[in-house]
Motif scaffolding. Structure first.
Motif, PDB file in Angstrom:
ATOM      1  N   UNK A   1       0.805  -1.216   0.000  1.00 42.01           N
ATOM      2  CA  UNK A   1       0.000   0.000   0.000  1.00 42.01           C
ATOM      3  C   UNK A   1       0.840   1.269   0.000  1.00 42.01           C
ATOM      4  N   UNK A   2       2.127   1.145   0.269  1.00 39.55           N
ATOM      5  CA  UNK A   2       2.987   2.318   0.265  1.00 39.55           C
ATOM      6  C   UNK A   2       3.451   2.565  -1.163  1.00 39.55           C
ATOM      7  N   UNK A   3       2.978   3.618  -1.754  1.00 44.95           N
ATOM      8  CA  UNK A   3       3.262   3.891  -3.153  1.00 44.95           C
ATOM      9  C   UNK A   3       4.393   4.907  -3.276  1.00 44.95           C
ATOM     10  N   UNK A   4       5.358   4.581  -4.123  1.00 41.82           N
ATOM     11  CA  UNK A   4       6.468   5.483  -4.344  1.00 41.82           C
ATOM     12  C   UNK A   4       5.987   6.777  -4.985  1.00 41.82           C
ATOM     13  N   UNK A   5       4.898   6.718  -5.711  1.00 42.49           N
ATOM     14  CA  UNK A   5       4.367   7.898  -6.394  1.00 42.49           C
ATOM     15  C   UNK A   5       3.832   8.938  -5.427  1.00 42.49           C
ATOM     16  N   UNK A   6       3.655   8.545  -4.169  1.00 44.19           N
ATOM     17  CA  UNK A   6       3.107   9.472  -3.189  1.00 44.19           C
ATOM     18  C   UNK A   6       1.606   9.383  -3.092  1.00 44.19           C
ATOM     19  N   UNK A   7       0.980   8.424  -3.755  1.00 39.61           N
ATOM     20  CA  UNK A   7      -0.471   8.299  -3.728  1.00 39.61           C
ATOM     21  C   UNK A   7      -0.918   7.498  -2.507  1.00 39.61           C
ATOM     22  N   UNK A   8      -0.424   7.829  -1.374  1.00 38.15           N
ATOM     23  CA  UNK A   8      -0.837   7.200  -0.137  1.00 38.15           C
ATOM     24  C   UNK A   8      -1.733   8.163   0.632  1.00 38.15           C
ATOM     25  N   UNK A   9      -2.141   7.785   1.816  1.00 36.64           N
ATOM     26  CA  UNK A   9      -3.091   8.600   2.564  1.00 36.64           C
ATOM     27  C   UNK A   9      -2.440   9.819   3.221  1.00 36.64           C
ATOM     28  N   UNK A  10      -1.121   9.891   3.217  1.00 33.38           N
ATOM     29  CA  UNK A  10      -0.433  10.944   3.952  1.00 33.38           C
ATOM     30  C   UNK A  10      -0.272  12.205   3.111  1.00 33.38           C
ATOM     31  N   UNK A  11      -0.535  13.347   3.729  1.00 35.47           N
ATOM     32  CA  UNK A  11      -0.136  14.608   3.119  1.00 35.47           C
ATOM     33  C   UNK A  11       1.196  15.065   3.688  1.00 35.47           C
TER      34      UNK A  11
ATOM     35  N   UNK B   1       3.951  13.392   4.603  1.00 36.33           N
ATOM     36  CA  UNK B   1       5.191  12.770   4.156  1.00 36.33           C
ATOM     37  C   UNK B   1       5.384  12.773   2.645  1.00 36.33           C
ATOM     38  N   UNK B   2       4.444  13.296   1.895  1.00 36.30           N
ATOM     39  CA  UNK B   2       4.549  13.246   0.435  1.00 36.30           C
ATOM     40  C   UNK B   2       5.919  13.649  -0.104  1.00 36.30           C
ATOM     41  N   UNK B   3       6.509  14.767   0.366  1.00 31.74           N
ATOM     42  CA  UNK B   3       7.794  15.175  -0.215  1.00 31.74           C
ATOM     43  C   UNK B   3       8.943  14.217   0.062  1.00 31.74           C
ATOM     44  N   UNK B   4       8.774  13.309   1.022  1.00 30.14           N
ATOM     45  CA  UNK B   4       9.861  12.391   1.381  1.00 30.14           C
ATOM     46  C   UNK B   4       9.737  11.020   0.728  1.00 30.14           C
ATOM     47  N   UNK B   5       8.552  10.713   0.186  1.00 28.86           N
ATOM     48  CA  UNK B   5       8.311   9.346  -0.284  1.00 28.86           C
ATOM     49  C   UNK B   5       9.144   9.041  -1.515  1.00 28.86           C
ATOM     50  N   UNK B   6      10.020   8.059  -1.373  1.00 24.50           N
ATOM     51  CA  UNK B   6      10.786   7.492  -2.492  1.00 24.50           C
ATOM     52  C   UNK B   6      11.168   6.076  -2.103  1.00 24.50           C
ATOM     53  N   UNK B   7      11.784   5.358  -3.015  1.00 26.08           N
ATOM     54  CA  UNK B   7      12.086   3.944  -2.746  1.00 26.08           C
ATOM     55  C   UNK B   7      13.006   3.777  -1.543  1.00 26.08           C
ATOM     56  N   UNK B   8      13.996   4.654  -1.417  1.00 29.15           N
ATOM     57  CA  UNK B   8      14.933   4.552  -0.301  1.00 29.15           C
ATOM     58  C   UNK B   8      14.215   4.761   1.033  1.00 29.15           C
ATOM     59  N   UNK B   9      13.337   5.763   1.080  1.00 28.12           N
ATOM     60  CA  UNK B   9      12.613   6.072   2.308  1.00 28.12           C
ATOM     61  C   UNK B   9      11.706   4.918   2.706  1.00 28.12           C
ATOM     62  N   UNK B  10      11.015   4.333   1.711  1.00 21.88           N
ATOM     63  CA  UNK B  10      10.121   3.206   1.983  1.00 21.88           C
ATOM     64  C   UNK B  10      10.917   2.005   2.477  1.00 21.88           C
ATOM     65  N   UNK B  11      12.075   1.778   1.863  1.00 20.83           N
ATOM     66  CA  UNK B  11      12.914   0.673   2.313  1.00 20.83           C
ATOM     67  C   UNK B  11      13.364   0.853   3.752  1.00 20.83           C
ATOM     68  N   UNK B  12      13.697   2.097   4.104  1.00 19.34           N
ATOM     69  CA  UNK B  12      14.116   2.378   5.482  1.00 19.34           C
ATOM     70  C   UNK B  12      12.965   2.136   6.453  1.00 19.34           C
ATOM     71  N   UNK B  13      11.756   2.543   6.074  1.00 18.42           N
ATOM     72  CA  UNK B  13      10.587   2.326   6.938  1.00 18.42           C
ATOM     73  C   UNK B  13      10.336   0.834   7.133  1.00 18.42           C
ATOM     74  N   UNK B  14      10.407   0.074   6.042  1.00 18.89           N
ATOM     75  CA  UNK B  14      10.152  -1.368   6.136  1.00 18.89           C
ATOM     76  C   UNK B  14      11.177  -2.070   7.025  1.00 18.89           C
ATOM     77  N   UNK B  15      12.453  -1.672   6.880  1.00 20.66           N
ATOM     78  CA  UNK B  15      13.497  -2.285   7.711  1.00 20.66           C
ATOM     79  C   UNK B  15      13.294  -1.933   9.182  1.00 20.66           C
ATOM     80  N   UNK B  16      12.937  -0.668   9.451  1.00 23.20           N
ATOM     81  CA  UNK B  16      12.736  -0.252  10.836  1.00 23.20           C
ATOM     82  C   UNK B  16      11.521  -0.962  11.437  1.00 23.20           C
ATOM     83  N   UNK B  17      10.464  -1.160  10.626  1.00 24.96           N
ATOM     84  CA  UNK B  17       9.275  -1.874  11.121  1.00 24.96           C
ATOM     85  C   UNK B  17       9.639  -3.284  11.544  1.00 24.96           C
ATOM     86  N   UNK B  18      10.390  -3.991  10.729  1.00 24.76           N
ATOM     87  CA  UNK B  18      10.794  -5.364  11.065  1.00 24.76           C
ATOM     88  C   UNK B  18      11.613  -5.382  12.351  1.00 24.76           C
ATOM     89  N   UNK B  19      12.482  -4.381  12.490  1.00 20.76           N
ATOM     90  CA  UNK B  19      13.319  -4.318  13.682  1.00 20.76           C
ATOM     91  C   UNK B  19      12.481  -4.009  14.920  1.00 20.76           C
TER      92      UNK B  19
END
Length: 477
Positions: free
Chosen positions: A275-285, A287-305
């Motif tokens: 559901x986390x879209x790199x295009x920024x088409x998520x529910x957040x206003x 974080x839009x300027x920060x959304x990119x593949x690197x940022x999403x990868x960091x979030x996913x890794x931190x969630x697992x941790x």
């Protein structure tokens, strides 16, 4: 010159403000006693040391009078008192004479270490001396212990009912506690004297982090700690790693580290990955300027941790942000000077205490959706605002921003949410480091390492981390 003559010399020079000479003699004297013992009766040492200590208030009054006449205010008599304390400790190791104990109690009274003074009085209840009774009554009175104050002033009155000091104290105690409930009131006093670097850690243990020593956090034998927020979170993760503790941080720049941004990050962490879209088409206003593949990868890794962590440390940074005209949070990437065209489309304002409390409650809930019963330690970053908008002063704006966060955390801790804590890193950096004694204070200032005024000194950071490791991780540094 024998020891007693040395102390008499110190006493005479003390009134002449010859502090450097006083310190030299006292340091030499302490060293000689440590090496060679004492050269006369112990009570002689105690009487002179006590006389020097009892002269302190008169010396201080002389300072004030000189200052009021336009003279330079003379500093450093507290160093003399500290050296006397060192000599008392050396003498007590040889023979804990009752008069030495009395002098130690007087020293504790001078530096307003009233709890330790009370302990020493209770250990020596049979000491029979008018001045001791007066001192004990004063200490108990200052420590809000009316029964004990009355007990000792009555003993002083029985010894000398006509003594002016006894009469003055008795009237003061009677007036202060007249019609007052005998219920014990817990109180804490601000330290009278500046803190020496050597005793700073113990001072913080006693006066700042004492309330946190009995936390119920059990990190086990192989702890894993997650940190999120500003630079303190990153410093903590690095320090934990250097002590062999598994740790990982999710760091945000100070200018975007507000609770709305933090909340959006936790929302993303609890969404399904697809559901986390790199295009920024998520529910957040926000974080839009920060959304990119690197940022999403960091979030996913931190969630697992985070799902497998035994503790989360969450550092709140600022309580200011940008909002749309219908009051939706907006993150403007690069508030330091990039993408400022968006300023014309948004409102910059303080985030209220209530908003911060609400956001933090939601963050706790989201974090515990990932890791039920997760202990969470809140901290507040001492790093000042880089800039503020719609105001003439970033300094006063920073004070307001941090104050809002501190009140919000206090309200959060007063709620019924279990297993949440506060760590006073902000207070240590902002309100204790500036009170380190003058000869060493430059090493504790903001910017002392690199002359950058927003950077907390490495000494202060190290102290905060060491105390944190000892309290929460049971690691002695």
């Amino acid at each position: 010159m024998n020891h007693i003559e040395s102390l008499k010399t110190v006493l005479s020079k003390y009134f002449s403000f010859e502090y450097s000479e006083c310190l030299r003699i006292l340091q030499d004297l302490n060293q000689d006693i440590s090496l060679n013992g004492i050269s006369s009766d112990m009570s002689g040492y105690a009487d002179l040391l006590l006389e020097i200590l009892m002269s302190t208030e008169k010396v201080h009054q002389n300072h004030l009078e000189l200052s009021q006449k336009g003279n330079d205010f003379i500093l450093a008599y507290t160093h003399v008192i500290r050296e006397i304390s060192n000599i008392l400790a050396t003498l007590a190791a040889i023979d804990n004479h009752p008069k030495i104990t009395y002098a130690k109690i007087y020293y504790l009274y001078l530096v307003r270490d009233l709890d330790d003074a009370v302990k020493l009085i209770e250990q020596n209840p049979n000491y029979d001396d008018l001045r001791f009774y007066q001192l004990a009554a004063t200490i108990y009175m200052l420590n809000d212990l009316p029964d004990e104050a009355t007990f000792y002033i009555d003993k002083a009155y029985n010894v000398s009912p006509d003594n002016d000091e006894t009469i003055r104290l008795k009237k003061r105690i009677l007036k202060l506690f007249k019609n007052r409930s005998q219920k014990r009131i817990s109180s804490a006093r601000w330290p009278v004297h500046m803190v020496s670097p050597e005793s700073l850690k113990e001072f913080c243990k006693k006066h700042i982090v004492g309330d946190y020593q009995n936390s119920n956090i059990d990190l086990g034998t192989q702890p894993q700690i997650a940190t999120i927020g500003s630079c303190f979170a990153n410093n903590l993760a690095n320090a934990l790693g250097s002590h062999g503790i598994n740790s990982k941080t999710f760091s945000l720049g100070e200018e975007v580290n507000n609770t709305y941004t933090n909340l959006e990050i936790f929302k993303l962490m609890t969404q399904n990955q697809e559901k986390i879209q790199v295009s920024g088409e998520n529910d957040s206003t926000t974080l839009d300027p920060l959304i990119n593949e690197s940022f999403i990868g960091e979030i996913n890794h931190f969630r697992e941790y985070l799902c497998n962590s035994g503790l989360l440390v969450y550092t709140l940074g600022v309580s200011q942000g940008f909002f749309t005209f219908d009051d939706q949070p907006v993150l403007i990437k690069g508030t330091g000077g990039v993408d400022r065209t968006a300023f014309t489309k948004s409102i910059y304002r303080n985030i209220t205490v209530g908003e911060n409390v609400s956001n933090c409650k939601k963050i706790i809930s989201l974090a515990r959706n990932l890791n039920p019963h997760l202990p969470i330690v809140f901290t507040i970053s001492p790093v000042p605002l880089a800039r503020s908008f719609d105001t003439a002063s970033a300094v006063t704006s920073d004070c307001l921003s941090k104050s809002i966060l501190r009140v919000a955390v206090d309200e959060l801790l007063a709620s019924e949410i279990k297993n949440i804590y506060y760590w006073p890193s902000f207070e240590i950096a902002k309100w204790i480091a500036p009170h380190v004694s003058m000869d060493e204070s430059k090493h504790w200032h903001f910017g002392s390492d690199d002359l950058y005024s927003r950077h907390v000194s490495s000494k202060t950071v190290s102290l905060i981390i060491e105390l944190f490791l000892e309290v929460f991780c049971k690691i002695k540094c």
